[in-house]
Write an enzyme that holds these catalytic residues in place. Structure first.
Site, PDB file in Angstrom:
ATOM      1  N   VAL A 100      38.843  -4.145   7.118  1.00 53.91           N
ATOM      2  CA  VAL A 100      37.824  -4.990   7.739  1.00 53.91           C
ATOM      3  C   VAL A 100      36.598  -5.177   6.842  1.00 53.91           C
ATOM      4  CG1 VAL A 100      38.536  -4.442  10.086  1.00 53.91           C
ATOM      5  CG2 VAL A 100      36.767  -3.046   8.990  1.00 53.91           C
ATOM      6  N   SER A 101      36.473  -4.373   5.795  1.00 50.08           N
ATOM      7  CA  SER A 101      35.348  -4.548   4.879  1.00 50.08           C
ATOM      8  C   SER A 101      35.710  -3.934   3.537  1.00 50.08           C
ATOM      9  CB  SER A 101      34.081  -3.884   5.430  1.00 50.08           C
ATOM     10  OG  SER A 101      32.963  -4.155   4.603  1.00 50.08           O
ATOM     11  N   SER A 102      35.194  -4.549   2.475  1.00 47.28           N
ATOM     12  CA  SER A 102      35.497  -4.047   1.139  1.00 47.28           C
ATOM     13  C   SER A 102      34.356  -4.383   0.201  1.00 47.28           C
ATOM     14  CB  SER A 102      36.806  -4.658   0.617  1.00 47.28           C
ATOM     15  OG  SER A 102      36.667  -6.056   0.431  1.00 47.28           O
TER      16      SER A 102
END
Length: 335
Positions: A100-102
């Protein structure tokens, strides 16, 4: 690693080795032809990326392995720090097996910031706060008051705010739907998104000054659009491929790979063809896309562009009024 302090006077046991690793990263990025602007080079040289990724996940055959700064094993701590300054993306948030996030690849971030053409006094809106590292680079270059970053996930936004503070920066970090921009802090000279989009959200253009730039990741490419007025913007793609976590909220993105129609693997694995296949998904049959690609001499990304005009927007090849144009799907409703 002995205790030390970073440029902001914050006690950081990794400051010394991180500074060396950061200098090496800057040299690697500069060797690719970006960071010619001394202000951006200074930002990458001075903003401590490791403070924005106190932990991240490395893919393995069994799933993901977590590396973090507080690991009791010194060898794993060293791996964590080395990875924080590698020129690669970092998976920073995984929920129920879904990324969901990087943190984006630093050299790609440098290319995007270079293409943004930000100058002293410019107000910048970033869509997709992530770790906060990109906002810190912007704040280093422009000053905290001129930078606004928006993320739909409160946990991510709060974490990024803490990371930014640890690095000595305090831009505006807003929790909200990035598809709506941030009208309360408009107008902006530049808008940059660090999340994949199906099209350019209509709310962004009225929040930009005439002549401003919007940098939007579309179809695994990066479109840079010049804003004429609140209803019109146009520009071409950069030559770099770009893969991002999709925008969540009012701009939901199709996350399934484009249908390939049984085309040969050697064709589908071509970066340039996959770009066209993704850009025209739902409009051109894969075989039609292949015929076009071959007929037009296997066009690279720079020959493609995007036009936003009123309620319509479309991608095109070579000429916005030419024979090859495809409507871009409108953002879906929040899910």
């Amino acid at each position: 690693m002995g205790a030390d302090q970073d440029a902001h006077g914050v006690r950081d046991p990794y400051a010394g080795p991180a500074a060396e690793a950061r200098a090496a990263l800057v040299r690697r990025i500069a060797a690719t032809g970006v960071l010619r602007d001394p202000a951006w080079r200074a930002a990458f040289a001075e903003v401590p990326r490791h403070l924005f990724v106190p932990y991240y996940y490395v893919p393995t055959f069994a799933g993901y392995e977590r590396l973090w700064s507080g690991d009791p094993d010194p060898g794993r701590r060293e791996r964590w720090l080395r990875g924080a300054y590698a020129d690669g993306p970092l998976a920073t948030r995984i929920r129920e097996g879904e990324l969901v996030s990087s943190g984006s690849r630093p050299s790609l971030m440098a290319r995007m910031l270079d293409a943004l053409e930000a100058a002293d006094g410019h107000r910048v809106l970033e869509i997709g706060t992530g770790t906060g590292y990109n906002a810190a680079l912007l704040a280093h270059r422009l000053g905290d008051p001129l930078v606004t970053t928006v993320d739909v996930d409160r946990e991510i936004a709060d974490s990024a705010r803490d990371h930014l503070a640890a690095a000595g920066h305090h831009p505006a970090v807003i929790t909200g739907d990035g598809a709506g921009g941030c009208p309360g802090r408009a107008p902006f000279d530049r808008v940059i998104a660090t999340c994949a989009l199906p099209s350019v959200p209509r709310a962004w253009l009225p929040q930009c000054v005439p002549g401003g730039l919007v940098l939007a990741p579309l179809a695994n490419g990066l479109a840079v659009l010049r804003v004429r007025d609140e209803g019109h913007a146009e520009g071409r793609f950069l030559n770099s491929p770009a893969y991002f976590v999709p925008l969540r909220g009012g701009g939901q993105v199709r996350t399934t790979p484009p249908h390939t129609g049984g085309l040969p693997r050697r064709v589908v694995e071509s970066e340039q063809f996959r770009f066209l296949l993704t850009l025209t998904a739902g409009v051109l049959d894969p075989h039609e896309a292949l015929a076009l690609w071959q007929r037009e001499g296997r066009p690279e990304r720079e020959r493609f562009g995007v036009t936003v005009s009123g309620d319509s927007q479309w991608a095109w090849l070579d000429d916005p009024e030419g024979p090859y144009a495809w409507p871009l799907e409108a953002p879906g409703s929040a899910g």
